[in-house]
Write a protein that holds these residues in place. Structure first.
Motif, PDB file in Angstrom:
ATOM      1  N   LYS A  89       0.851  -1.185   0.000  1.00  0.00           N
ATOM      2  CA  LYS A  89       0.000   0.000   0.000  1.00  0.00           C
ATOM      3  C   LYS A  89       0.885   1.232   0.000  1.00  0.00           C
ATOM      4  O   LYS A  89       1.860   1.301   0.752  1.00  0.00           O
ATOM      5  CB  LYS A  89      -0.928   0.005   1.225  1.00  0.00           C
ATOM      6  N   LEU A  90       0.548   2.194  -0.834  1.00  0.00           N
ATOM      7  CA  LEU A  90       1.272   3.453  -0.900  1.00  0.00           C
ATOM      8  C   LEU A  90       0.292   4.608  -0.703  1.00  0.00           C
ATOM      9  O   LEU A  90      -0.903   4.476  -1.010  1.00  0.00           O
ATOM     10  CB  LEU A  90       1.977   3.608  -2.253  1.00  0.00           C
ATOM     11  N   PRO A  91       0.772   5.756  -0.226  1.00  0.00           N
ATOM     12  CA  PRO A  91      -0.111   6.931  -0.124  1.00  0.00           C
ATOM     13  C   PRO A  91      -0.625   7.335  -1.501  1.00  0.00           C
ATOM     14  O   PRO A  91      -0.018   7.007  -2.531  1.00  0.00           O
ATOM     15  CB  PRO A  91       0.807   8.009   0.469  1.00  0.00           C
ATOM     16  N   PRO A  92      -1.742   8.085  -1.561  1.00  0.00           N
ATOM     17  CA  PRO A  92      -2.329   8.462  -2.858  1.00  0.00           C
ATOM     18  C   PRO A  92      -1.410   9.307  -3.738  1.00  0.00           C
ATOM     19  O   PRO A  92      -1.609   9.361  -4.952  1.00  0.00           O
ATOM     20  CB  PRO A  92      -3.580   9.265  -2.452  1.00  0.00           C
ATOM     21  N   ASP A  93      -0.418   9.966  -3.133  1.00  0.00           N
ATOM     22  CA  ASP A  93       0.466  10.823  -3.927  1.00  0.00           C
ATOM     23  C   ASP A  93       1.817  10.165  -4.221  1.00  0.00           C
ATOM     24  O   ASP A  93       2.760  10.841  -4.636  1.00  0.00           O
ATOM     25  CB  ASP A  93       0.687  12.163  -3.209  1.00  0.00           C
ATOM     26  N   ARG A  94       1.905   8.867  -4.013  1.00  0.00           N
ATOM     27  CA  ARG A  94       3.135   8.138  -4.338  1.00  0.00           C
ATOM     28  C   ARG A  94       2.791   6.914  -5.188  1.00  0.00           C
ATOM     29  O   ARG A  94       1.798   6.227  -4.920  1.00  0.00           O
ATOM     30  CB  ARG A  94       3.874   7.704  -3.075  1.00  0.00           C
ATOM     31  N   PHE A  95       3.623   6.668  -6.201  1.00  0.00           N
ATOM     32  CA  PHE A  95       3.356   5.571  -7.131  1.00  0.00           C
ATOM     33  C   PHE A  95       4.636   4.782  -7.379  1.00  0.00           C
ATOM     34  O   PHE A  95       5.740   5.339  -7.416  1.00  0.00           O
ATOM     35  CB  PHE A  95       2.818   6.098  -8.468  1.00  0.00           C
ATOM     36  N   SER A  96       4.467   3.486  -7.570  1.00  0.00           N
ATOM     37  CA  SER A  96       5.588   2.621  -7.931  1.00  0.00           C
ATOM     38  C   SER A  96       6.090   2.985  -9.322  1.00  0.00           C
ATOM     39  O   SER A  96       5.326   3.436 -10.177  1.00  0.00           O
ATOM     40  CB  SER A  96       5.138   1.159  -7.899  1.00  0.00           C
ATOM     41  N   VAL A 247      14.812   3.531 -18.848  1.00  0.00           N
ATOM     42  CA  VAL A 247      14.839   4.333 -17.623  1.00  0.00           C
ATOM     43  C   VAL A 247      13.397   4.616 -17.211  1.00  0.00           C
ATOM     44  O   VAL A 247      12.594   5.099 -18.020  1.00  0.00           O
ATOM     45  CB  VAL A 247      15.601   5.651 -17.828  1.00  0.00           C
ATOM     46  N   VAL A 248      13.058   4.309 -15.968  1.00  0.00           N
ATOM     47  CA  VAL A 248      11.707   4.527 -15.461  1.00  0.00           C
ATOM     48  C   VAL A 248      11.753   5.485 -14.282  1.00  0.00           C
ATOM     49  O   VAL A 248      12.768   5.571 -13.566  1.00  0.00           O
ATOM     50  CB  VAL A 248      11.034   3.200 -15.038  1.00  0.00           C
ATOM     51  N   ALA A 249      10.666   6.206 -14.066  1.00  0.00           N
ATOM     52  CA  ALA A 249      10.550   7.136 -12.941  1.00  0.00           C
ATOM     53  C   ALA A 249       9.092   7.545 -12.795  1.00  0.00           C
ATOM     54  O   ALA A 249       8.301   7.446 -13.752  1.00  0.00           O
ATOM     55  CB  ALA A 249      11.433   8.373 -13.149  1.00  0.00           C
ATOM     56  N   ALA A 305      17.686  15.967  -8.859  1.00  0.00           N
ATOM     57  CA  ALA A 305      16.267  15.945  -9.240  1.00  0.00           C
ATOM     58  C   ALA A 305      15.941  17.053 -10.232  1.00  0.00           C
ATOM     59  O   ALA A 305      15.241  16.827 -11.231  1.00  0.00           O
ATOM     60  CB  ALA A 305      15.395  16.064  -7.993  1.00  0.00           C
ATOM     61  N   LYS A 306      16.456  18.255 -10.014  1.00  0.00           N
ATOM     62  CA  LYS A 306      16.107  19.380 -10.898  1.00  0.00           C
ATOM     63  C   LYS A 306      16.702  19.200 -12.293  1.00  0.00           C
ATOM     64  O   LYS A 306      16.062  19.524 -13.304  1.00  0.00           O
ATOM     65  CB  LYS A 306      16.551  20.700 -10.286  1.00  0.00           C
ATOM     66  N   ASP A 307      17.921  18.638 -12.381  1.00  0.00           N
ATOM     67  CA  ASP A 307      18.518  18.420 -13.700  1.00  0.00           C
ATOM     68  C   ASP A 307      17.869  17.236 -14.411  1.00  0.00           C
ATOM     69  O   ASP A 307      17.721  17.245 -15.640  1.00  0.00           O
ATOM     70  CB  ASP A 307      20.023  18.188 -13.557  1.00  0.00           C
ATOM     71  N   GLU A 360      11.126  10.736  -5.262  1.00  0.00           N
ATOM     72  CA  GLU A 360      12.405  10.264  -4.766  1.00  0.00           C
ATOM     73  C   GLU A 360      12.464   8.734  -4.766  1.00  0.00           C
ATOM     74  O   GLU A 360      11.528   8.054  -4.366  1.00  0.00           O
ATOM     75  CB  GLU A 360      12.623  10.780  -3.340  1.00  0.00           C
ATOM     76  N   GLY A 361      13.591   8.222  -5.245  1.00  0.00           N
ATOM     77  CA  GLY A 361      13.817   6.784  -5.231  1.00  0.00           C
ATOM     78  C   GLY A 361      13.176   6.004  -6.358  1.00  0.00           C
ATOM     79  O   GLY A 361      13.236   4.763  -6.360  1.00  0.00           O
ATOM     80  N   THR A 362      12.580   6.692  -7.339  1.00  0.00           N
ATOM     81  CA  THR A 362      11.893   5.968  -8.420  1.00  0.00           C
ATOM     82  C   THR A 362      12.701   5.900  -9.718  1.00  0.00           C
ATOM     83  O   THR A 362      12.312   5.182 -10.635  1.00  0.00           O
ATOM     84  CB  THR A 362      10.528   6.605  -8.732  1.00  0.00           C
TER      85      THR A 362
END
Length: 494
Positions: A89-96, A247-249, A305-307, A360-362
């Motif tokens: 289960k993940l929060p609604p604003d986080r996705f695998s 590459v996935v994110a 992250a920004k680049d 982060e981390g995806t």
């Protein structure tokens, strides 16, 4: 002199003393691997499925939910601890970051076996239009259903793989009747032996770490591209590596898309290094699948992250030449993009909304390859999903191919049971191989050729492919035909 022991009677005879028919019967045994006579007796199952991904779980769910096959004794072998997936289960604003596109046909199959209602639908995003264009010439094709189309307006559903597998597990728990061996490593697969009670000489025996043994009337390999089941059956898989990484994110956009929540759009741009796709998730989120060179993939994973966000935005807006330069610098892509956008003209609503963040981390990558097994069946063996075929992700059809395999194999097993056939016999499994091999082979070939055609950045092929893309976009019936085939609703060509 070579000798053979006739099992059960313990008679030791030289091979030369055997008649021709006996020699044919016993000689093959000398080159095969057999379970040890001193080992424990195996547990006997009608179907043992190795692999607890979407394909394996869908197959067992289909068998258990069908009254004709629900009486079969079935087992699942999975190396991972399935409790973690059940409780996922993940929060609604986080996705695998591992998402797949489910066609309406795949969703209907999942609904028929009772699994679709167990998937968290708040995390499933249907999309209704797809924009695909050539990164060199900007030739474009737009896929969307005509008003009043029979299948509705949904082209496909974007869904996290873990959301699907957890839903399938909940459905299996509801049905019951499956022996689950999770957290169990397959040490080897051998043929059994003849005992006083049973003859397992033609049955696969799955040996698990810890000594457990499972005898399978039918052994199903849903165990991925490096399938131990396929290796046991001696089935070759042929193909090649693309020398590309995917590459996935998980991305956050500035809004829910140009069409809002009611009209989600998927985007794919073909670049000389490989296609880059942004596929919608619920709310302001999208999933990225970017096929590129290993060196570019390594750079993307190393960026801040920004680049990283800047380079993703550039991939849908800047020329291939500008993109190539931005991949040569180790940082500063954000400033570089701002400067180059001042000198680049493009239609803002023809590309995705601006990406403003990456979860982060995806950010991750995996090598891309094409493989196809010589056959999907052997004596008491069947292959489904990635164990049978591995495809380039540019068409988003990998998971759907696996679901098509499972639907066909479950139907084949149902027919064998209802007609009193041995479900593991090669003759009983032949309809599955005949039904699935041809269409899968064609789709693998089409995706492979598309990858190669669009990897060319210059020369006479570039205007020719653009001409073809523009022509298909102008021919409504032809475009509808391709959309129906991709959605799994079209007529069967093979």
């Amino acid at each position: 002199m070579d000798y053979v022991v006739l099992s059960g009677r313990q008679v030791r005879r030289p091979l030369s003393s055997l008649c021709r028919s006996c020699r044919r019967r016993y000689l093959p045994q000398l080159s095969r691997s057999y379970a040890s006579s001193s080992s424990q007796q195996p547990d006997i199952y009608d179907v043992v499925c190795v692999g607890g991904g979407p394909a394996g779980l869908s197959l067992l769910t289909a068998l258990r939910s069908n009254p004709t096959t629900s009486g079969l004794r079935v087992a699942l072998v999975e190396a991972q601890d399935l409790r973690k997936i059940r409780n996922w289960k993940l929060p609604p604003d986080r996705f695998s970051n591992r998402c797949s596109s489910l066609t309406p046909a795949s969703a209907q199959f999942l609904d028929r076996i009772g699994a679709w209602s167990h998937v968290d639908r708040s995390r499933v995003q249907p999309y209704h239009e797809m924009q695909v264009w050539d990164g060199v010439t900007d030739a474009r094709i737009e896929f969307e259903w005509a008003p009043g189309a029979a299948g509705g307006k949904t082209i496909a559903y974007m869904n996290e793989n873990l959301n699907l597998t957890s839903g399938l597990l909940r459905r299996l728990d509801e049905l019951g009747g499956v022996a689950v061996y999770d957290g169990a490593r397959v040490e080897s697969i051998t043929l059994g032996e003849e005992t006083e009670e049973l003859d397992f000489r033609e049955w696969p025996i799955v040996h698990l770490a810890g000594g457990k043994q499972l005898a399978a009337r039918l052994l199903v390999g849903a165990d991925g591209a490096n399938s131990p089941v396929r290796a046991f059956a001696g089935i070759e898989a042929r193909g090649w590596d693309y020398e590309r990484h995917g590459v996935v994110a998980t991305l956050e956009l500035e809004g829910p898309g140009w069409g809002g929540d009611a009209m989600k759009i998927a985007y794919q741009r073909f670049l000389p290094t490989g296609p880059v796709a942004m596929l919608p998730l619920p709310g302001n989120y999208s999933t990225l699948v970017w096929s590129t060179t290993p060196s570019n993939a390594a750079l993307l994973k190393s960026l801040s992250a920004k680049d990283f966000v800047a380079l993703v935005n550039a991939a849908f807006r800047l020329s291939p030449v500008d993109l190539e330069f931005m991949h040569t610098i180790s940082s500063g892509q954000e400033d570089e993009l701002l400067w180059r956008l001042q000198h680049t003209r493009f239609d803002h609503q023809a590309v995705p909304q601006t990406v403003v963040g990456v979860q982060e981390g995806t950010v991750a990558s995996f090598p891309l390859k094409m493989r196809h097994a010589d056959t999907y069946i052997g004596e008491r063996v069947a292959l489904v999903g990635d164990a049978a075929h591995t495809i380039h992700p540019l068409a988003g059809q990998g998971l759907n191919q696996g679901q098509g395999d499972v639907e066909s194999l479950s139907r084949t097993i149902e027919y064998a049971v209802s007609h009193g056939q041995d479900i593991g016999a090669r003759m009983s499994l032949e309809p599955y191989n005949s039904e699935r091999y041809g269409p899968n082979h064609v789709l693998l070939g089409v995706c492979d050729k598309l990858h190669k055609v669009y990897s060319v950045g210059s020369g006479p092929l570039v205007p020719l492919r653009s001409l073809g893309l523009n022509a298909i976009n102008a021919m409504g019936p032809v475009k509808d035909f391709f959309m129906n085939q991709a959605a799994g609703n079209g007529i069967k060509l093979f």
